[in-house]
Design a protein around this motif. Sequence first.
Motif, mmCIF file in Angstrom:
data_model
loop_
_atom_site.group_PDB
_atom_site.id
_atom_site.type_symbol
_atom_site.label_atom_id
_atom_site.label_comp_id
_atom_site.label_asym_id
_atom_site.label_seq_id
_atom_site.Cartn_x
_atom_site.Cartn_y
_atom_site.Cartn_z
ATOM 1 N N UNK A 91 -7.267 18.592 -8.116
ATOM 2 C CA UNK A 91 -7.883 17.726 -9.129
ATOM 3 C C UNK A 91 -6.956 16.568 -9.478
ATOM 4 N N UNK A 92 -5.681 16.845 -9.627
ATOM 5 C CA UNK A 92 -4.741 15.802 -10.027
ATOM 6 C C UNK A 92 -4.552 14.759 -8.926
ATOM 7 N N UNK B 207 4.201 10.562 -6.567
ATOM 8 C CA UNK B 207 5.275 11.005 -7.464
ATOM 9 C C UNK B 207 4.742 11.258 -8.867
ATOM 10 N N UNK B 208 3.926 10.354 -9.371
ATOM 11 C CA UNK B 208 3.380 10.563 -10.714
ATOM 12 C C UNK B 208 2.426 11.748 -10.737
ATOM 13 N N UNK B 209 1.710 11.959 -9.657
ATOM 14 C CA UNK B 209 0.821 13.114 -9.585
ATOM 15 C C UNK B 209 1.612 14.418 -9.552
ATOM 16 N N UNK B 210 2.730 14.428 -8.851
ATOM 17 C CA UNK B 210 3.569 15.623 -8.812
ATOM 18 C C UNK B 210 4.111 15.959 -10.199
ATOM 19 N N UNK C 208 0.841 -1.200 0.000
ATOM 20 C CA UNK C 208 0.000 0.000 0.000
ATOM 21 C C UNK C 208 0.873 1.246 0.000
ATOM 22 N N UNK C 209 1.952 1.241 0.779
ATOM 23 C CA UNK C 209 2.854 2.387 0.810
ATOM 24 C C UNK C 209 3.503 2.619 -0.549
ATOM 25 N N UNK C 210 3.926 1.557 -1.205
ATOM 26 C CA UNK C 210 4.549 1.684 -2.535
ATOM 27 C C UNK C 210 3.551 2.258 -3.534
ATOM 28 N N UNK C 211 2.319 1.767 -3.509
ATOM 29 C CA UNK C 211 1.301 2.289 -4.428
ATOM 30 C C UNK C 211 0.987 3.755 -4.134
ATOM 31 N N UNK D 84 -7.577 6.510 -9.409
ATOM 32 C CA UNK D 84 -7.137 5.587 -10.461
ATOM 33 C C UNK D 84 -6.166 4.533 -9.914
ATOM 34 N N UNK D 85 -5.248 4.935 -9.050
ATOM 35 C CA UNK D 85 -4.269 3.989 -8.519
ATOM 36 C C UNK D 85 -4.928 2.936 -7.645
ATOM 37 N N UNK D 86 -5.783 3.351 -6.718
ATOM 38 C CA UNK D 86 -6.389 2.380 -5.820
ATOM 39 C C UNK D 86 -7.479 1.569 -6.505
ATOM 40 N N UNK D 87 -8.118 2.108 -7.521
ATOM 41 C CA UNK D 87 -9.062 1.301 -8.302
ATOM 42 C C UNK D 87 -8.303 0.217 -9.058
ATOM 43 N N UNK D 88 -7.175 0.573 -9.634
ATOM 44 C CA UNK D 88 -6.348 -0.425 -10.323
ATOM 45 C C UNK D 88 -5.825 -1.477 -9.371
ATOM 46 N N UNK D 89 -5.424 -1.079 -8.179
ATOM 47 C CA UNK D 89 -4.944 -2.040 -7.191
ATOM 48 C C UNK D 89 -6.080 -2.958 -6.747
ATOM 49 N N UNK D 90 -7.281 -2.408 -6.591
ATOM 50 C CA UNK D 90 -8.431 -3.231 -6.220
ATOM 51 C C UNK D 90 -8.773 -4.244 -7.295
ATOM 52 N N UNK D 91 -8.711 -3.837 -8.549
ATOM 53 C CA UNK D 91 -8.959 -4.767 -9.646
ATOM 54 C C UNK D 91 -7.883 -5.846 -9.675
ATOM 55 N N UNK D 92 -6.653 -5.456 -9.432
ATOM 56 C CA UNK D 92 -5.562 -6.440 -9.375
ATOM 57 C C UNK D 92 -5.810 -7.460 -8.271
ATOM 58 N N UNK D 93 -6.219 -7.003 -7.108
ATOM 59 C CA UNK D 93 -6.459 -7.930 -5.986
ATOM 60 C C UNK D 93 -7.619 -8.871 -6.294
ATOM 61 N N UNK D 94 -8.668 -8.358 -6.923
ATOM 62 C CA UNK D 94 -9.792 -9.221 -7.281
ATOM 63 C C UNK D 94 -9.376 -10.276 -8.302
#
Length: 99
Positions: free
Chosen positions: A73-74, A19-22, A10-13, A81-91
């Motif tokens: 906004x960013x 960083x990508x948002x910055x 979770x910390x890495x994500x 987007x990041x946590x939705x992708x992580x949730x899809x990955x876990x499923x």
Amino acid sequence: MKYSQKNHHIFIHLLIAMISSLCTIISSGIIDYFHYIYFDVPDMMNPIKTFTESFVHLRFNLLSSCILAQIPISFADRLIATFAGFGIYRLCDRFIERR
């Protein structure tokens, strides 16, 4: 998966999202700055323009106003987007493990 490994993932994500948002904030703020200088087209549906104008009214210069307006906004968009992708990955990971 151990509890500490889960927190590490979770910390890495979260770190990747920040960083990508910055990078997105700075690059899109600079692009928006040149957009204001050369193509000042009125756009009433753009929430970033509303934030930019509020920072300009607070006497920030235009470049910093364009960059600061990208932050709320960013960050929200990138975290969703990041946590939705992580949730899809876990499923998907659980679904594949069950087979």
